[in-house]
Structures are given as structure tokens and as C-alpha cells.
Write an enzyme that holds these catalytic residues in place. Structure first.
Site, PDB file in Angstrom:
ATOM      1  CD  GLU A 203      -3.038  -1.187   2.145  1.00  0.00           C
ATOM      2  OE1 GLU A 203      -2.896  -0.449   3.141  1.00  0.00           O
ATOM      3  OE2 GLU A 203      -4.008  -1.965   2.024  1.00  0.00           O
TER       4      GLU A 203
ATOM      5  CD  GLU B   3      -3.912  -5.880   3.720  1.00  0.00           C
ATOM      6  OE1 GLU B   3      -2.679  -5.949   3.563  1.00  0.00           O
ATOM      7  OE2 GLU B   3      -4.478  -4.975   4.372  1.00  0.00           O
TER       8      GLU B   3
END
Length: 535
Positions: free
Chosen positions: A262, A362
Site C-alpha cells: 500500500e 489483501e
């Protein structure tokens, strides 16, 4: 459970017994036939009698479970009506059922019959499976190994790992690790990674932040966030290569490694241009280890990060797997808007990446976790699990995803329960989410998705085949409130196994059988069913 009145269940007046102004002793059913649904329920019938004691007896069959009252009447009373309450069970078979109730006039010995007819308890859904239409390869399914630096004592034991990855376990086939910034922590995850790998799973790893010596703090909004200094790109690449080397030396051959988890969030912040530059400059060095490189792994598979990697030929050449997360919406596509646009963007990636694969690495579902009222913990309910995790995996597979990786494997919203009071399962016990993921892990891993269409929008299906084309597997989501007989017209197919999970059962054998054109499998209301067929 349904309730119908005898005089309101049918428009067929021919079934009504007309007693008229009959004199003398009689005991008769108002109707001689009733139709009930295939589901368990209650219906009502009317007995008309005069100057008679009467009793009810059941004819052959197991449809009717109770009748009340079973007897009544009096020799001295005239022209009376009595309502009977009739309970009946579900029709669990594939043929209509019937049973006769006998009403005996004990005064005269005359018998009046009422036939209860029951239809089927299921609807029929037809699947069209086309093995000639081949889509993406499916690598596998799994989750994140709980990182010790975040989860403390809530780590996975050897027993937990065997439940997830071991023989006779759930059959998970992908394990994700955190690359800790401190090399002294690297040994923590070795044993678990080795266990998963020894049972056929692939292992990949992602960094959240670089070692402190390589970063500086920069302002992102009001927060001070680590940022990798450009002059330390080479050292960061060495850090990742050292991790690969360390794991390999300890028996773990990583399948892939990500540049950054991320990059659009506040673990270690990057701009798209910075991440692109790093991959172009050092991607080849990382890939020279024999480990695949994953990027960009943005929080919501953001186009701002993903498109530059696809559009830049030099960076894309160093990117083996396109990866991203789904935290900005994916499954609610009924209405036009941001979430549907993001879904469509993600599902369109496969056609743009020239034979490479994209992975969802995820996501989690934990709606209601901050509520103090347990009744509001949505993540504990089966309907939520099925229509969120189950539906999302299905939609990812339809969207050409090659691997689906959940967040924490062991957490109250994960695959195994933990010690948190909100956990729907005991510590180390498999949750409903765990079984949903297992359906895909056991029936789609290592296969290629093929064409599958359903004529029922509430029954969602994806199908897969092995390399030889000798086996087809199907994972079904029955999101309807009715049991479905799912007809699969594959001539010559035989069922090797079929399992079902619903609110009350976990991967138990599902009913299957042959039809004139192929096979059928029964799917209970609100269930997930997986089938393995030999061709």
C-alpha cells in the site's frame, strides 16, 4: 414455514365436498384434496359433521407430521364444522409427495379421505459449462500470516498452520508474509512458511516499511510518515534481496516479493513516480534472485499507481505480477458510481497485461466490529459471510483474478477464531469465512477458469478445468432463499465429490445425481457448494 387455509389453497372448486342439507349422521372433509408447498409448514382443513363421533388416521407416507385434533364429534350435535391443523415436513426429494388422511365416522363406519399433495421444495437452475472457453490460470487462495510485531501473542501455532495448510486441513495454497524492517525478526516466520511450502503452498512476502536508517519523516496531511530517501534506493533493494537470501537459506523459497504494501497509505509513502523509478532501476536486481516481483499493491488497486506500471514498458517488463487490494469497494455494482467504476477497472486489468496475472493480495470484512452490542457484529453472521467474502471471491474469479489473499488468517474476522470475545469460533477453530475460502482453495487452485453461465441471477457459479481437460470443478453460491437443483449438462461427466457449507453445516457431502443430459447437485438456500467432476 408456510400457513395456508384449506379453502384458500386452490381455485379448484371440484375438490369441495358439498354436504348441502344432508340429514342423518355424517363426517366429511370439506375438500378431498389439498396442495401444499415443498417446504415444511402448516395447513388447515375443515371437517363437517353431524350426529357423529369421528377420528382421523394417517395413510401411508411421511409427509404429515401432526394433525390436531385427531378426533371429535358427538352423536347428539347437529351440523358442526371443525378446523384441523395439519403440520407437514419438507419434501427433501426430487419427486412430488402425497399422503391421505382418513376421516372415519365412528357411528356409521363411513370413511372420507383427504389427499395432501406436496410439490418440490426446490427450484431448478441450469448451468452452461463451456470448457473450450479458457480464461485466467488460478494460482491459489490463502491469507496473511499474523506478524508478530503487530499481533503480539495472537500468532499462529503449528496446529493452526496444519489446520489451514496441512494434510486433511482446509487446503489453503498461498501464504503471505510481512518483511520486517528489523532483520532480527526474520526468523519468526520461517517455521510456518516452511510448513505451508512443504504442503504445496506458495509463499510471498511484502514490506510495510524500510529500516529506519533508510527513511526520513515527511508530512502526509497532519501525520509524519516514513519515506524512503532516493539515495537509499540501492540499499532498500539490498534489504529485499537479503530477505530473499535469508529465507532461502532457511528452507523457504519465496515465490514472489512486493516492493511495498500500500504505497498510497501511511506505512511508507511513495508517489507513483517514485515507485516506478525504483522498479525500473532495481527490479532486475531483485528478479535476478529467481523470485518474481509484484507491484504496485495499492490500497484500492488505485489507477493512479496501477496504470503507470502497465503503461511504462520498462517498469512493466520488471513487474511479473500486478497486485492490489480492494479496500475502496468492489462487490456493490448494482448502481453506477465509484464502487462500480472501481470494480470495472479492476476486472479490466487482465486484458491489459499481456498474459501476466493480477492478484488480490489483501482485504477483510469486519463490519460492526466497533459496536458494543453483539447483535450488531455483522461479521459473525452467515448471510454476511456468504454475501461479502463468498461473493467477492466469486467476483474476483469472474474478474480474471489469479490469487485471492485475505488479511489475518487468525482473527475474529478471519479464517480461524482467536481469543477475542467477538470471535464467532473458539481459538484455533475454523470460522465460516475459513470454510468459504477453503471451497475455492480446494476446488480452483492450480486450475484454469472456464466458461460458466447460470440462468438464475441468484445462483452464481465459476468453473475450472485441469491442464489435461479431464476434470472440471465448479464453485456455486446459492444466494436465494430456496433450495436449488443445479443442472449441469455435461454428457459423460461423473461426480468425484461434492461438498456444501451453509449456516448450519461445514463442507459436508452435497446431494448429486444423474440427469438425462448430465448431472445435478442440490444447493440449499444461502449456501456455497463445490463439485469435482471427471470427464
Amino acid at each position: 414455514m408456510g400457513l395456508c387455509l384449506a379453502w384458500g389453497c386452490s381455485d379448484d372448486d371440484d375438490n369441495v365436498m358439498n354436504t348441502g342439507e344432508r340429514e342423518g349422521s355424517y363426517a366429511l372433509f370439506l375438500k378431498n384434496e389439498l396442495q401444499v408447498s415443498g417446504h415444511a409448514g402448516t395447513t388447515m382443513a375443515v371437517v363437517q359433521w353431524s350426529e357423529a363421533e369421528w377420528e382421523i388416521s394417517l395413510g401411508e407416507g411421511d409427509l404429515v407430521t401432526a394433525v390436531s385434533p385427531m378426533s371429535g364429534g358427538a352423536a347428539t350435535d347437529l351440523h358442526q364444522n371443525v378446523r384441523l391443523k395439519i403440520d407437514y415436513t419438507v419434501n427433501g426429494g426430487r419427486e412430488a409427495k402425497s399422503q391421505v388422511l382418513h376421516l372415519t365416522n365412528k357411528t356409521t363406519g363411513e370413511v372420507s379421505d383427504l389427499t395432501i399433495r406436496q410439490g418440490l421444495a426446490y427450484e431448478t437452475t441450469a448451468l452452461d459449462i463451456d470448457a473450450s472457453v479458457r480464461h485466467q490460470p488460478v494460482v491459489g487462495f490463502g491469507g496473511m500470516y499474523n506478524p508478530k510485531i503487530w499481533t503480539g501473542s495472537n500468532v499462529l501455532s503449528t496446529e493452526d498452520m496444519n489446520t489451514l495448510y496441512g494434510p486433511g486441513g482446509l487446503g489453503y495454497s498461498v501464504l503471505r508474509l510481512m518483511i520486517y524492517p528489523n532483520e532480527a525478526d526474520w526468523s519468526t516466520d520461517v517455521a510456518a512458511a516452511r510448513l505451508a511450502q512443504e504442503n504445496g503452498a506458495i509463499v510471498f512476502a511484502c514490506p510495510w516499511v524500510a529500516p529506519d536508517a533508510l527513511t526520513e519523516l515527511v508530512k502526509v496531511g497532519d501525520n509524519d510518515v516514513p519515506h524512503l530517501k532516493a539515495e537509499n534506493y540501492a540499499a532498500y533493494a539490498d534489504h529485499l534481496v537479503n530477505y530473499i537470501t535469508y529465507m532461502r537459506a532457511n528452507g523457504v523459497n519465496l515465490y514472489a516479493i512486493s516492493v511495498q504494501n500500500e504505497p498510497d497509505m501511511e506505512f511508507m509513502t511513495w508517489t507513483p513516480e517514485e515507485l516506478l523509478t525504483f522498479v525500473k532501476q532495481y527490479g532486475a536486481k531483485i528478479r535476478a534472485t529467481g523470485v518474481k516481483l509484484m507491484a504496485p499493491e495499492a490500497c484500492g488497486t488505485s489507477p493512479d499507481f496501477t496504470d503507470p506500471f502497465i503503461n511504462d514498458a520498462e517498469a512493466f517488463a520488471q513487474t511479473d505480477i500486478v497486485v492490489g487490494h480492494l479496500y475502496q469497494g468492489f462487490i456493490n455494482t448494482a448502481q453506477a458510481g465509484y464502487e462500480k467504476d472501481r470494480h470495472d477497472y479492476v476486472c479490466g486489468l487482465y486484458s491489459r497485461i499481456g498474459g501476466k496475472t493480477w492478484w488480490m493480495t489483501e482485504h477483510l470484512f469486519n463490519d460492526g466490529e466497533t459496536e458494543t452490542d453483539p447483535a450488531l457484529w455483522q461479521f459473525r453472521t452467515w448471510d454476511y459471510n456468504l454475501t461479502h467474502l463468498g461473493k467477492e471471491i466469486h467476483m474476483c474469479m469472474e474478474g480474471y483474478c489469479s490469487a485471492y489473499v485475505y488479511w489475518y488468517l487468525k482473527r475474529f474476522y478471519g479464517m480461524l477464531g482467536d481469543s477475542d470475545q467477538r470471535s464467532p469460533a473458539g481459538e484455533g477453530e475454523v470460522t465460516k469465512n475459513g470454510y468459504i475460502l477453503a471451497h475455492y482453495a480446494q476446488y480452483a487452485t492450480g486450475m484454469t477458469r472456464i466458461g460458466a453461465t447460470s440462468d438464475n441471477s441468484s445462483v452464481m457459479a465459476t468453473a475450472y478445468t485441469n491442464e489435461a481437460g479431464s476434470e472440471v470443478t465448479i464453485v456455486l453460491l446459492n444466494l436465494s432463499t430456496d433450495t436449488q437443483s443445479v443442472e449441469i449438462p455435461l454428457s459423460g461427466a461423473t461426480v468425484k465429490e461434492a461438498v456444501e457449507t451453509d449456516a448450519d453445516r461445514d463442507m459436508v457431502p452435497a446431494e448429486t445425481g444423474k440427469t438425462d443430459t448430465g448431472i445435478y447437485v442440490m444447493a440449499n438456500a444461502n449456501s456455497i457448494v463445490s463439485v469435482r467432476l471427471a470427464l
